[in-house]
Design an enzyme around this catalytic site. Structure first.
Site, short mmCIF file in Angstrom:
data_model
loop_
_atom_site.label_atom_id
_atom_site.label_comp_id
_atom_site.label_asym_id
_atom_site.label_seq_id
_atom_site.Cartn_x
_atom_site.Cartn_y
_atom_site.Cartn_z
N GLY A 335 -14.91 -42.94 -95.56
CA GLY A 335 -14.28 -42.44 -96.77
C GLY A 335 -15.13 -42.71 -98.00
O GLY A 335 -15.23 -41.87 -98.90
N TRP A 338 -18.00 -40.29 -97.92
CA TRP A 338 -17.55 -38.95 -98.31
C TRP A 338 -17.70 -38.74 -99.81
O TRP A 338 -18.00 -37.64 -100.25
CB TRP A 338 -16.08 -38.78 -97.90
CG TRP A 338 -15.45 -37.49 -98.36
CD1 TRP A 338 -15.47 -36.28 -97.71
CD2 TRP A 338 -14.71 -37.26 -99.57
NE1 TRP A 338 -14.79 -35.32 -98.44
CE2 TRP A 338 -14.32 -35.90 -99.58
CE3 TRP A 338 -14.34 -38.08 -100.64
CZ2 TRP A 338 -13.57 -35.36 -100.62
CZ3 TRP A 338 -13.60 -37.53 -101.67
CH2 TRP A 338 -13.21 -36.19 -101.66
N HIS A 339 -17.53 -39.81 -100.58
CA HIS A 339 -17.60 -39.68 -102.03
C HIS A 339 -19.01 -39.41 -102.53
O HIS A 339 -19.18 -38.86 -103.62
CB HIS A 339 -17.06 -40.93 -102.71
CG HIS A 339 -15.56 -41.00 -102.72
ND1 HIS A 339 -14.83 -41.46 -101.65
CD2 HIS A 339 -14.65 -40.65 -103.67
CE1 HIS A 339 -13.54 -41.40 -101.94
NE2 HIS A 339 -13.39 -40.91 -103.15
N GLY A 340 -20.02 -39.79 -101.77
CA GLY A 340 -21.37 -39.51 -102.23
C GLY A 340 -22.43 -40.25 -101.44
O GLY A 340 -22.15 -41.23 -100.75
N PHE A 494 -18.20 -34.83 -106.17
CA PHE A 494 -17.87 -35.12 -104.78
C PHE A 494 -17.54 -33.86 -104.00
O PHE A 494 -17.34 -33.93 -102.82
CB PHE A 494 -16.68 -36.10 -104.70
CG PHE A 494 -16.91 -37.36 -105.51
CD1 PHE A 494 -18.13 -37.98 -105.50
CD2 PHE A 494 -15.91 -37.87 -106.32
CE1 PHE A 494 -18.36 -39.14 -106.24
CE2 PHE A 494 -16.11 -39.03 -107.05
CZ PHE A 494 -17.33 -39.67 -107.03
#
Length: 494
Positions: A335, A338-340, A494
């Site tokens: 997770g 996923w943000h960067g 994102f």
């Protein structure tokens, strides 16, 4: 006389000026969209075509010809899902699903993580591979997850694939949620397409409340606090005292919440006005008394997606306690990633994963001991839990926001070793308006939900003329206080 060149430049994509919900262009766009939408409101396919055309244009205005990726993704997953559904062979179904996952994750990986791994390879091998410096398509993380959940749900037999390609393209490109979520499940959205378009007073009141509240959060609270205080702190924490840094962290907690939830609220409100209900993405997360509760209230669509399509398939809590804690940690690491493409995000996700595992131990212990706490002790523990959870989340936000680990630890160093509480009076005099807006933001956040319902009902009872007047007056007030240059939303990256 109309300046056609200027008009054309306004209609074409400008990378320096992407369309935003809080931009002047969007108000004209939305007004024209509503006129066209209402003109075809009695035809479900007419609504689909109008909504889809405007959504694709909206996405074009946000990121240019990357709009083609949305169309390509829709074509691929529309056909793959139908192939999966109609194929009797279980092994072929699984192969097609794996192919869909590889395509979707591969597209996301290419644009979002290629340079990150090139950097790792260069560091490990002392190589000189040139980064590609790819422009990240706006919203790709959101519509990729929607594609994945759709094909996975079809494979599991939980939903049937849609028969019309335009229905699926409409679902995927739906402009209120396209660029910043929420991550909407096809099972929740697609059945609404064929429903007749009807608005009641609840829809009008709820939609208006969400749009007004979202704009207020974004422009009045988030943008103001960030542009007038928070950005100075995080640009170079070493230049500021520990007190300034600590208030800057509290400020950023409000900034990221009001920025992201404000956009999500506007998406929900616009959808509500056009006859669609999409799930809420936030539920006053800083009221949480545990980190487990926080992730039930923060970015709900992402946390539920990770639970259903990652945590549970990994085994969830079905393979023993140790495996459960590993699954939690791994889910949150992914997770964070996923943000960067940054070690900061991975570290941020890892801290939350570890905290969730520890909290799971606490919850299991309470269940086994059958401890029941009531009265003032329960209230005191809840308040303590809220304070501890909020400060842990704020500590993690430091790594989420800071450009590098060095900047994050520099800010923490200032708080621990150079606090200087004596400068409070001077600091307050310099940032009076900012601090009072912060106080207002936290007060609004901790108001009981019944006040929200009362406001929605009040707005819903207003006659049409009064509703229009409220919106016009509110937008006029926003124009007076907003900055000349709209601030790019945090979750655009994102």
């Amino acid at each position: 006389m109309i300046d056609f060149n200027r008009l054309l430049s306004q209609l074409l994509y400008n990378p320096a000026d992407p369309v935003l919900f809080n931009s002047a262009f969007f108000f004209y766009f939305f007004a024209l969209f509503l006129l066209c939408y209402l003109a075809v409101s009695r035809s479900s396919q007419g609504r689909v075509w109008v909504y889809t055309v405007f959504s694709l244009y909206f996405f074009y205005k946000a990121c240019g010809f990357y709009v083609g990726l949305v169309i390509l993704s829709a074509i691929v997953d529309f056909n793959l899902s139908r192939w999966i559904y109609n194929t009797p062979s279980r092994s072929v179904k699984k192969s097609l699903l794996v192919f869909s996952i590889i395509l979707n994750i591969g597209l996301l990986f290419y644009f979002k993580y290629t340079d990150f791994f090139i950097g790792i390879i260069n560091d490990l091998t002392q190589g000189h591979i040139r980064p590609l410096h790819l422009l990240l398509p706006i919203g790709i993380s959101f519509y990729t997850f929607e594609n994945l959940s759709y094909t996975i749900d079809v494979y599991r037999g939980e939903i049937k694939p849609v028969n019309r390609f335009m229905d699926y393209l409409f679902f995927l490109s739906f402009f209120p949620k396209l660029m910043m979520g929420p991550i909407v499940r096809a099972a929740d959205f697609i059945p609404q397409i064929s429903q007749p378009y009807r608005l009641n007073t609840d829809d009008i009141g709820k939609g208006m409340y969400l749009i007004i509240g979202g704009l207020f959060k974004k422009i009045v609270i988030s943008d103001f606090i960030y542009q007038n205080f928070v950005q100075y702190i995080f640009d170079d924490p070493s230049k500021h005292t520990g007190l300034e840094c600590l208030i800057g962290v509290y400020g950023y907690a409000l900034v990221i919440y009001c920025d992201f939830s404000g956009y999500s609220d506007m998406a929900l409100g616009i959808a509500r006005w056009t006859g669609f209900k999409i799930p809420p993405n936030f539920d006053s997360p800083y009221q949480s008394s545990s980190i487990t509760e926080f992730w039930r209230r923060w970015h709900i669509s992402l946390s539920s997606w990770l639970r259903d399509y990652l945590y549970i398939p990994l085994g969830g809590n079905r393979k023993g306690k140790v495996r459960q804690y590993v699954n939690l940690a791994l889910t949150m690491l992914i997770g964070g990633f996923w943000h960067g493409a940054s070690w900061n995000f991975i570290f941020w996700g890892g801290m939350h994963g570890a905290a969730l595992a520890v909290d799971k131990v606490r919850i299991d212990w309470l269940k086994k001991s059958k401890t029941v706490i009531t009265g003032w002790k329960a209230t005191s523990l809840k308040i303590l839990g809220v304070l501890i959870t909020f400060h842990f989340v704020c500590f993690c936000w430091i790594f989420f926001k800071a450009a590098t680990f060095h900047d994050a630890w520099s800010l923490i160093h200032q708080i621990v070793y150079d606090f200087q509480p004596g400068i409070w009076t001077e600091l307050y005099q310099g940032y009076t308006a900012v601090f009072w807006v912060m106080v207002l933001g936290f007060i609004l956040h901790f108001l009981p939900s019944r006040m929200e319902f009362t406001t929605e009902k009040l707005l819903g009872r207003l006659p049409l003329a009064a509703s229009v007047a409220v919106m016009v007056i509110f937008i006029w007030l926003l124009v007076q206080v907003k900055s000349t240059q709209p601030m790019i939303p945090i979750y655009f990256q994102f």
